[in-house]
Every structure is written in structure tokens, then in C-alpha cells.
Design a protein around this motif. Structure first.
Motif, PDB file in Angstrom:
ATOM      1  N   LYS A  59       0.828  -1.211   0.000  1.00 11.28           N
ATOM      2  CA  LYS A  59       0.000   0.000   0.000  1.00 11.28           C
ATOM      3  C   LYS A  59       0.861   1.258   0.000  1.00 11.28           C
ATOM      4  O   LYS A  59       0.562   2.218  -0.717  1.00 11.28           O
ATOM      5  CB  LYS A  59      -0.940   0.001   1.201  1.00 11.28           C
ATOM      6  N   TYR A  62       2.150   1.849  -3.432  1.00 17.31           N
ATOM      7  CA  TYR A  62       1.100   2.388  -4.297  1.00 17.31           C
ATOM      8  C   TYR A  62       0.841   3.861  -4.003  1.00 17.31           C
ATOM      9  O   TYR A  62       0.646   4.656  -4.921  1.00 17.31           O
ATOM     10  CB  TYR A  62      -0.186   1.579  -4.158  1.00 17.31           C
ATOM     11  N   ALA A  76      -5.151   4.791  -5.586  1.00 23.28           N
ATOM     12  CA  ALA A  76      -4.007   3.891  -5.519  1.00 23.28           C
ATOM     13  C   ALA A  76      -4.231   2.795  -4.484  1.00 23.28           C
ATOM     14  O   ALA A  76      -3.948   1.624  -4.742  1.00 23.28           O
ATOM     15  CB  ALA A  76      -2.740   4.673  -5.203  1.00 23.28           C
ATOM     16  N   GLU A  77      -4.740   3.163  -3.326  1.00 25.44           N
ATOM     17  CA  GLU A  77      -4.993   2.159  -2.290  1.00 25.44           C
ATOM     18  C   GLU A  77      -6.076   1.188  -2.718  1.00 25.44           C
ATOM     19  O   GLU A  77      -5.996  -0.003  -2.427  1.00 25.44           O
ATOM     20  CB  GLU A  77      -5.341   2.827  -0.956  1.00 25.44           C
ATOM     21  N   ALA A  80      -4.459  -1.236  -5.039  1.00 27.42           N
ATOM     22  CA  ALA A  80      -3.627  -2.162  -4.268  1.00 27.42           C
ATOM     23  C   ALA A  80      -4.487  -3.212  -3.579  1.00 27.42           C
ATOM     24  O   ALA A  80      -4.169  -4.407  -3.606  1.00 27.42           O
ATOM     25  CB  ALA A  80      -2.793  -1.397  -3.235  1.00 27.42           C
TER      26      ALA A  80
END
Length: 94
Positions: A59, A62, A76-77, A80
């Protein structure tokens, strides 16, 4: 009514997005195959599928990549998490 040049440009950009989407899916498939191998090794070693420390590292990677790419940290999270969930699924042989 929009000019034809705008419509053509939109179609061109959508083709670009489709090509990128195909690359993303291909890379996700490669990631999944590697996760499956990790799952086999974890099973042989008697290790749990879930590794919270590693998941936090992923994470963080990311989030860092998002900042560099101009992508929101939330997006992004979410990416991920989706990919890690798929990794956990293949590691469990589901």
C-alpha cells in the motif's frame, strides 16, 4: 453540436485508454501468477497467506507511486487492495 475534430480526438483517446487497460489486465495476470507461486511456497513452509507487514508495504508503494503519477492516494490504495485480494485468492487456491 460538437465539431467532428473533437469527436475524432475523443475516439483516439478512448483507443489509448483501451490499450492501457489491456496492459493493466496483462500485468495483473502476471502479478497473479507470481502470487500463486508465492502461495505454493508459503504452503510448503507452513506460512499464513496474509502477511500484514507486506500488505502495508504494498500500500505504501502504491501511495508513493500515486503521488508521482498524479493519481489520488485513495485510488491507488483501492487498486492495491483489489490486487492484493486477488493475490490472497490465488494463494488460497480458490
Amino acid at each position: 453540436m460538437p465539431e467532428i475534430s473533437f469527436i475524432l480526438r475523443i475516439e483516439e483517446l478512448r483507443r489509448d485508454i483501451s490499450a492501457i487497460d489491456a496492459e493493466i489486465v496483462s500485468l495483473a495476470g502476471k502479478r497473479s501468477a507470481i502470487a500463486a507461486e508465492i502461495g505454493r511456497l508459503k504452503a510448503e513452509a507452513g506460512l499464513d497467506v496474509v502477511d500484514p507487514k507486506r500488505e502495508e508495504e504494498v500500500k505504501a508503494c502504491y501511495r508513493k507511486g500515486a503521488a508521482e503519477a498524479g493519481l489520488s492516494p485513495a485510488c491507488a490504495e483501492a487498486l492495491a487492495e483489489v490486487l492484493m485480494e486477488e493475490g490472497r485468492r490465488v494463494q488460497r487456491n480458490e
